[in-house]
Design an enzyme around this catalytic site. Structure first.
Site, PDB file in Angstrom:
ATOM      1  N   LYS A 201       0.849  -1.205   0.000  1.00 47.63           N
ATOM      2  CA  LYS A 201       0.000   0.000   0.000  1.00 47.63           C
ATOM      3  C   LYS A 201       0.876   1.244   0.000  1.00 47.63           C
ATOM      4  CE  LYS A 201      -2.331   1.749   3.689  1.00 47.63           C
ATOM      5  NZ  LYS A 201      -3.292   1.739   4.784  1.00 47.63           N
ATOM      6  N   ARG A 203       0.555   5.348   0.288  1.00 44.24           N
ATOM      7  CA  ARG A 203      -0.365   6.461   0.546  1.00 44.24           C
ATOM      8  C   ARG A 203       0.302   7.783   0.188  1.00 44.24           C
ATOM      9  NH1 ARG A 203      -4.987   7.176   3.938  1.00 44.24           N
ATOM     10  NH2 ARG A 203      -4.759   5.156   4.967  1.00 44.24           N
TER      11      ARG A 203
HETATM   12  C1  R5P Z   1      -3.071   2.540   8.348  1.00 37.28           C
HETATM   13  O1  R5P Z   1      -1.862   2.358   8.301  1.00 37.28           O
HETATM   14  C2  R5P Z   1      -4.001   1.691   9.115  1.00 37.28           C
HETATM   15  O2  R5P Z   1      -3.452   0.457   9.461  1.00 37.28           O
HETATM   16  C3  R5P Z   1      -5.290   1.449   8.326  1.00 37.28           C
HETATM   17  O3  R5P Z   1      -4.992   0.692   7.176  1.00 37.28           O
HETATM   18  C4  R5P Z   1      -5.908   2.753   7.926  1.00 37.28           C
HETATM   19  O4  R5P Z   1      -6.010   3.601   9.012  1.00 37.28           O
HETATM   20  C5  R5P Z   1      -7.291   2.525   7.325  1.00 37.28           C
HETATM   21  O5  R5P Z   1      -7.811   3.745   6.932  1.00 37.28           O
HETATM   22  P1  R5P Z   1      -9.000   3.858   5.919  1.00 37.28           P
HETATM   23  O6  R5P Z   1     -10.111   2.970   6.395  1.00 37.28           O
HETATM   24  O7  R5P Z   1      -9.361   5.316   5.942  1.00 37.28           O
HETATM   25  O8  R5P Z   1      -8.509   3.467   4.561  1.00 37.28           O
END
Ligand code: R5P
Length: 306
Positions: A201, A203
């Site tokens: 992933k 971001r």
């Molecule tokens: C991020 O590193 C966390 O582990 C979650 O993947 C994240 O907070 C999920 O956020 P959302 O539901 O907004 O995509």
């Protein structure tokens, strides 16, 4: 000494965790002493303890979502007040601690929120802090060293996994949407009994947009589960569910510890094809997802500390 014989401990559910706090007390065979709480017309919080804490080990149970700023402030109010009113030891159980994701300066000039929250807790004379599936245990440990608070991290993941194992997902593939959460699926897979892995992933720090690169895994005729610590917008989980479906998975479940579930999160995940969605009760979210309680794991940790 058996915990039931202890008279010098008092469980105080804060306004953010009344239900969970009562359930933890019940697990321990103790009475809960919820605070009196109301919101002033200007939005500030009024809190009053309903029993004496003098000479006691005080356990304050208060999660910090929804309304993270209000809930963190209330947590500090309660912790400091316990100290001022003569508590011998203060243990804060904060199942979901807001700001744990802001544990680094990802860009110059950013606020290091987690550090500041722990600093406040330290100044409020908190001795121990129990969290559930803290976002990054590594960052937490680094920041903890700067403060005089003993931080303990327990996990809801084995309990979510147990539920899924008993409900059609025995031997399923466990997936974490990013490498940072691989420890979650390692522990889930020990319960579920299947293989595990993660997606890549990426971001964008400015826009928050996520790019998810799927790995090549053949999941045909297999069930799969996406595990994450937090579901907020639901986008990360939804993308991971879609990725698993694309790779042939039959049934895909979604599971997380902290169900922040902003706006349309639940629908986004259901629409992506996840069924069921299983979450813990670290956040008292009004959602349709199946809920598995963390009361027992918190009660066990408290017994270990007392
Ligand atoms: C991020 O590193 C966390 O582990 C979650 O993947 C994240 O907070 C999920 O956020 P959302 O539901 O907004 O995509």
């Amino acid at each position: 000494m058996n915990y039931l014989e202890r008279t010098d401990m008092i469980i105080i559910p804060g306004p953010g965790s009344v239900k969970l706090g009562v359930n933890v007390a019940t697990e321990m065979g103790l009475a809960a002493h919820p605070v009196k709480h109301r919101i002033f017309p200007d939005g500030g919080s009024y809190i009053r303890f309903t029993s004496s804490v003098e000479g006691e080990t005080v356990v304050i149970i208060q999660t910090t979502a929804p309304n993270p700023n209000r809930r963190v402030m209330e947590l500090l109010f309660m912790a400091r007040t316990a100290h001022e009113l003569g508590a011998e030891r203060t243990i804060c159980v904060t199942p979901y601690l807001a700001y744990t994701r802001q544990d680094k300066r990802f860009m110059g000039g950013e606020v290091l929120s987690l550090d500041i929250v722990l600093n406040f807790l330290n100044h409020s004379k908190v001795d121990d802090l129990i969290l559930v599936d803290a976002h990054s245990e590594e960052s937490l440990r680094i920041i903890q060293r700067k403060h005089n608070v003993n931080v303990h991290n327990v996990s809801a993941i084995p309990y979510l996994a147990m539920y899924l194992r008993e409900n059609g997902f025995k031997g399923a593939y466990s997936l974490s949407p990013d490498k940072g959460a691989i420890h979650l699926v390692e522990s889930a897979a020990r319960v579920i009994g299947g293989e595990y892995g993660y997606f890549e992933k990426i971001r964008d720090r400015n826009t928050g947009e996520i790019e998810m690169k799927t790995k090549d895994i053949d999941l045909s005729r297999q069930n799969a589960i996406v595990f994450d610590d937090i579901i907020s917008s639901g986008n990360t989980t939804a993308r991971a569910v879609q990725g698993l479906k694309k790779q042939g998975a039959e049934k895909v479940a979604a599971a997380c510890t902290h169900a922040l579930f902003m706006e349309n999160a639940e629908n986004i995940i259901l629409k992506a094809g996840a069924n069921p969605i299983v979450v813990s009760d670290t956040v008292d979210a009004d959602v349709g997802a199946i809920k598995v309680s963390v009361a027992k794991v918190i009660a066990e940790k408290l017994l270990e500390l007392l």
